[in-house]
Design a protein around this motif. Structure first.
Motif, PDB file in Angstrom:
ATOM      1  N   ARG A   1       1.116  -1.106   0.096  1.00  0.00           N
ATOM      2  CA  ARG A   1      -0.089  -0.108   0.068  1.00  0.00           C
ATOM      3  C   ARG A   1       0.799   1.098  -0.142  1.00  0.00           C
ATOM      4  O   ARG A   1       2.106   1.038   0.351  1.00  0.00           O
ATOM      5  CB  ARG A   1      -0.909  -0.065   1.285  1.00  0.00           C
ATOM      6  CG  ARG A   1      -1.803  -1.186   1.083  1.00  0.00           C
ATOM      7  CD  ARG A   1      -3.097  -1.057   2.414  1.00  0.00           C
ATOM      8  NE  ARG A   1      -4.029  -0.056   2.001  1.00  0.00           N
ATOM      9  CZ  ARG A   1      -4.993  -0.344   1.065  1.00  0.00           C
ATOM     10  NH1 ARG A   1      -5.327  -1.411   0.587  1.00  0.00           N
ATOM     11  NH2 ARG A   1      -5.779   0.727   0.860  1.00  0.00           N
ATOM     12  N   GLY A   2       0.334   2.341  -0.588  1.00  0.00           N
ATOM     13  CA  GLY A   2       1.015   3.728  -0.589  1.00  0.00           C
ATOM     14  C   GLY A   2       0.154   4.827  -0.513  1.00  0.00           C
ATOM     15  O   GLY A   2      -1.141   4.701  -0.131  1.00  0.00           O
ATOM     16  N   THR A   3       0.619   5.893  -0.607  1.00  0.00           N
ATOM     17  CA  THR A   3      -0.036   7.036  -0.179  1.00  0.00           C
ATOM     18  C   THR A   3      -0.044   8.018  -1.606  1.00  0.00           C
ATOM     19  O   THR A   3       1.155   7.988  -2.173  1.00  0.00           O
ATOM     20  CB  THR A   3       0.506   7.899   0.900  1.00  0.00           C
ATOM     21  OG1 THR A   3       0.598   7.512   2.031  1.00  0.00           O
ATOM     22  CG2 THR A   3      -0.253   9.321   0.921  1.00  0.00           C
ATOM     23  N   ASP A   4      -1.134   8.200  -2.039  1.00  0.00           N
ATOM     24  CA  ASP A   4      -1.170   8.840  -3.419  1.00  0.00           C
ATOM     25  C   ASP A   4      -0.847  10.258  -3.406  1.00  0.00           C
ATOM     26  O   ASP A   4      -0.664  10.879  -2.372  1.00  0.00           O
ATOM     27  CB  ASP A   4      -2.472   8.555  -4.234  1.00  0.00           C
ATOM     28  CG  ASP A   4      -3.585   9.146  -3.674  1.00  0.00           C
ATOM     29  OD1 ASP A   4      -3.718   9.976  -2.913  1.00  0.00           O
ATOM     30  OD2 ASP A   4      -4.615   8.735  -4.089  1.00  0.00           O
ATOM     31  N   ALA A   5      -0.908  10.906  -4.621  1.00  0.00           N
ATOM     32  CA  ALA A   5      -0.762  12.418  -4.574  1.00  0.00           C
ATOM     33  C   ALA A   5      -1.649  13.355  -3.828  1.00  0.00           C
ATOM     34  O   ALA A   5      -1.650  14.684  -3.403  1.00  0.00           O
ATOM     35  CB  ALA A   5      -0.419  13.098  -5.939  1.00  0.00           C
ATOM     36  N   GLN A   6      -2.776  12.666  -3.678  1.00  0.00           N
ATOM     37  CA  GLN A   6      -3.814  13.418  -2.779  1.00  0.00           C
ATOM     38  C   GLN A   6      -3.870  13.033  -1.365  1.00  0.00           C
ATOM     39  O   GLN A   6      -4.788  13.532  -0.720  1.00  0.00           O
ATOM     40  CB  GLN A   6      -5.203  13.144  -3.291  1.00  0.00           C
ATOM     41  CG  GLN A   6      -5.591  13.882  -4.677  1.00  0.00           C
ATOM     42  CD  GLN A   6      -4.892  13.070  -5.742  1.00  0.00           C
ATOM     43  OE1 GLN A   6      -4.741  11.951  -5.908  1.00  0.00           O
ATOM     44  NE2 GLN A   6      -4.193  13.890  -6.883  1.00  0.00           N
ATOM     45  N   GLY A   7      -2.870  12.238  -0.959  1.00  0.00           N
ATOM     46  CA  GLY A   7      -2.780  11.785   0.489  1.00  0.00           C
ATOM     47  C   GLY A   7      -3.629  10.575   0.889  1.00  0.00           C
ATOM     48  O   GLY A   7      -3.676  10.375   2.072  1.00  0.00           O
ATOM     49  N   ASN A   8      -4.236   9.938  -0.143  1.00  0.00           N
ATOM     50  CA  ASN A   8      -4.978   8.695   0.093  1.00  0.00           C
ATOM     51  C   ASN A   8      -4.122   7.469   0.308  1.00  0.00           C
ATOM     52  O   ASN A   8      -3.320   7.234  -0.417  1.00  0.00           O
ATOM     53  CB  ASN A   8      -6.079   8.566  -1.073  1.00  0.00           C
ATOM     54  CG  ASN A   8      -7.024   9.743  -1.105  1.00  0.00           C
ATOM     55  OD1 ASN A   8      -7.462  10.236  -0.140  1.00  0.00           O
ATOM     56  ND2 ASN A   8      -7.062  10.117  -2.360  1.00  0.00           N
ATOM     57  N   ASP A   9      -4.582   6.622   1.237  1.00  0.00           N
ATOM     58  CA  ASP A   9      -3.778   5.455   1.191  1.00  0.00           C
ATOM     59  C   ASP A   9      -4.509   4.550   0.276  1.00  0.00           C
ATOM     60  O   ASP A   9      -5.727   4.168   0.274  1.00  0.00           O
ATOM     61  CB  ASP A   9      -4.429   4.511   2.667  1.00  0.00           C
ATOM     62  CG  ASP A   9      -3.344   3.314   2.920  1.00  0.00           C
ATOM     63  OD1 ASP A   9      -2.452   3.031   2.950  1.00  0.00           O
ATOM     64  OD2 ASP A   9      -4.346   2.409   2.916  1.00  0.00           O
ATOM     65  N   VAL A  10      -3.776   4.048  -0.389  1.00  0.00           N
ATOM     66  CA  VAL A  10      -4.269   3.002  -1.780  1.00  0.00           C
ATOM     67  C   VAL A  10      -3.335   1.706  -1.919  1.00  0.00           C
ATOM     68  O   VAL A  10      -2.180   1.609  -1.335  1.00  0.00           O
ATOM     69  CB  VAL A  10      -4.181   4.038  -2.964  1.00  0.00           C
ATOM     70  CG1 VAL A  10      -4.885   5.274  -3.094  1.00  0.00           C
ATOM     71  CG2 VAL A  10      -2.512   4.345  -3.172  1.00  0.00           C
ATOM     72  N   PRO A  11      -4.042   0.708  -2.462  1.00  0.00           N
ATOM     73  CA  PRO A  11      -3.252  -0.491  -2.887  1.00  0.00           C
ATOM     74  C   PRO A  11      -2.131   0.120  -3.958  1.00  0.00           C
ATOM     75  O   PRO A  11      -2.369   0.866  -4.671  1.00  0.00           O
ATOM     76  CB  PRO A  11      -4.324  -1.433  -3.414  1.00  0.00           C
ATOM     77  CG  PRO A  11      -5.263  -0.687  -3.821  1.00  0.00           C
ATOM     78  CD  PRO A  11      -5.284   0.711  -2.897  1.00  0.00           C
TER      79      PRO A  11
END
Length: 421
Positions: free
Chosen positions: A97-107
């Motif tokens: 998992r990571g953090t996208d450019a909008q700050g969301n936790d994503v797979p």
């Protein structure tokens, strides 16, 4: 000079390359967050004797192998992954998992095969380093971040990539595709589409779901915009031209009885011709503004470009020469002309920035019997997962070998060859 001599150690190297690929696949990283990936690839270049520069364009890696007088050949691989949850069922599937450019936790998943690209280049760089007695010149191994955002190549160039390295005489790159494993495809001129991605914010006036007359409903406005955008290709672009307009994301509202203030759309445009591209982008702007005005929106819409990829265009002479080299090495039954691809790449920025001829090609990565059977029966689009699918999973063999061989053949085709006994 014998290409077979340079490639002779490849068979023994395949287990190491497979382990590298599996490791990268299990530990994908989003655009400009590829710190672990970059560290592993940089360490392998250092092991192989390259002069290594890191942190270019934030997480890019450059390896320079100077080996006497001769041409400068650049080989490029992209290294970033996508915010996709893997559904391949592989024993080494990503759970990252990571953090996208909008700050969301994503797979996070290597759903586009950049882990394969990085493994190919690492393998080719090692083989070229081990065979320096067979060629002369300079090899640049470039591991590029942020391709999925369309800005990684430009960021590396702007951050001084070619201040650290000599400008290349030739630039080569490649991409794994859902074609039959072992196939190598390229074409003269344009091979991949331009892309423009737009984020559109439609402003309404929110209120209670029971009193729509007091509001300007952005959901209704968004629905109208989505449908109207579909008329651009069908009614404004000639049948002899080509373009794609996709609304890939639409977000509005928080509850069924609340009319929201705003709606946000993300639109993706694909084109092959600059004039068509300009017409489509202009039409999107016109339609969005017109629909907002018609709906009585309290404020004009905001239209932001969030990504832009140029067309990927192969140098006519260089691609013809290289296609011949591929046919000589792989045979005409495996090396053939590619179709136009509506996917996009920022690879072309390197050639544009340096003025060097560039060539980009495709390497099949799926089980050949399965793909050919699906093609024959008209089931290819339905049955074969494409890049960006949560089920996209190249077969390891012969995909690993083929991609390493293509880079080695391309590099040796342009490097100088002293007499070799």
């Amino acid at each position: 000079m014998s290409i077979e001599r340079v490639l002779a150690p490849l068979e023994a190297a395949l287990p190491d390359l497979e382990a590298l690929y599996v490791d990268l696949h299990q530990h994908p990283e989003l655009s400009f967050a590829e710190t672990r990936t970059a560290g592993i690839l940089a360490a392998r270049l250092e092991r192989d004797g390259y002069e290594v520069h890191t942190g270019i364009g934030k997480t890019g890696v450059l390896g320079i192998l100077r080996n006497g007088e001769g041409p400068v050949v650049m080989l490029r691989a992209d290294i970033d992954a996508l915010p996709v949850e893997e559904k391949t069922g592989l024993s080494y599937a990503s759970t990252a998992r990571g953090t996208d450019a909008q700050g969301n936790d994503v797979p996070v998943m290597h759903a586009c095969g950049h882990d394969m690209h990085a493994t190919w280049l690492s393998g080719a760089a090692a083989l070229l380093a081990a065979s320096r007695d067979t060629w002369s010149g300079t090899v640049l191994a470039v591991f590029q971040p942020g391709e999925e955002q369309g800005s990684g190549a430009a960021r590396m160039v702007d951050d001084g990539l070619f201040d650290r390295a000599p400008k290349p005489d030739f630039v080569f790159g490649q991409h794994v595709t859902p074609g039959p494993a072992g196939w190598v495809l390229t074409r003269p001129g344009v091979i991949m589409a331009a892309t423009d991605s737009l984020r559109i914010t439609l402003h309404g006036r929110g209120g209670h779901g029971s009193r729509p007359e007091t509001t300007v409903d952005p959901v209704v406005l968004a629905a109208s915009v989505v449908l109207k955008l579909q008329t651009i290709v069908s009614r404004e672009i000639a049948a002899t031209d080509s373009a794609v307009v996709t609304v890939g994301s639409l977000h509005a509202g928080t509850a069924s009885n609340v009319i929201a203030d705003d709606a946000v759309l993300e639109v993706n445009i694909r084109s092959f011709d600059p004039d068509v591209r300009d017409r489509v982008v202009a039409a999107v702007h016109r339609i969005v503004r017109g629909e907002a005005e018609t709906a009585g929106a309290p404020a004009p819409p905001e239209i932001e470009t969030i990504a832009s990829f140029p067309v990927t265009r192969n140098d006519e002479i260089a691609v013809g020469d290289l296609a011949g080299a591929f046919r000589d090495h792989f045979g005409a039954e495996r090396a053939m002309e590619a179709p136009l691809v509506t996917g996009s790449e920022d690879f072309g920025h390197f050639g544009t920035a340096t003025g060097a001829p560039s060539v980009f090609w495709l390497v099949g990565g799926m089980d050949a019997q399965t793909v050919i059977g699906a093609m024959t029966e008209g089931r290819f689009e339905r049955d074969i997962p494409s890049n960006h699918s949560p089920k996209f999973a190249p077969v390891l063999h012969p995909t690993l070998r083929t991609g390493v061989e293509t880079l080695v053949v391309a590099a040796l085709h342009r490097l100088s060859h002293p007499s070799v006994g």
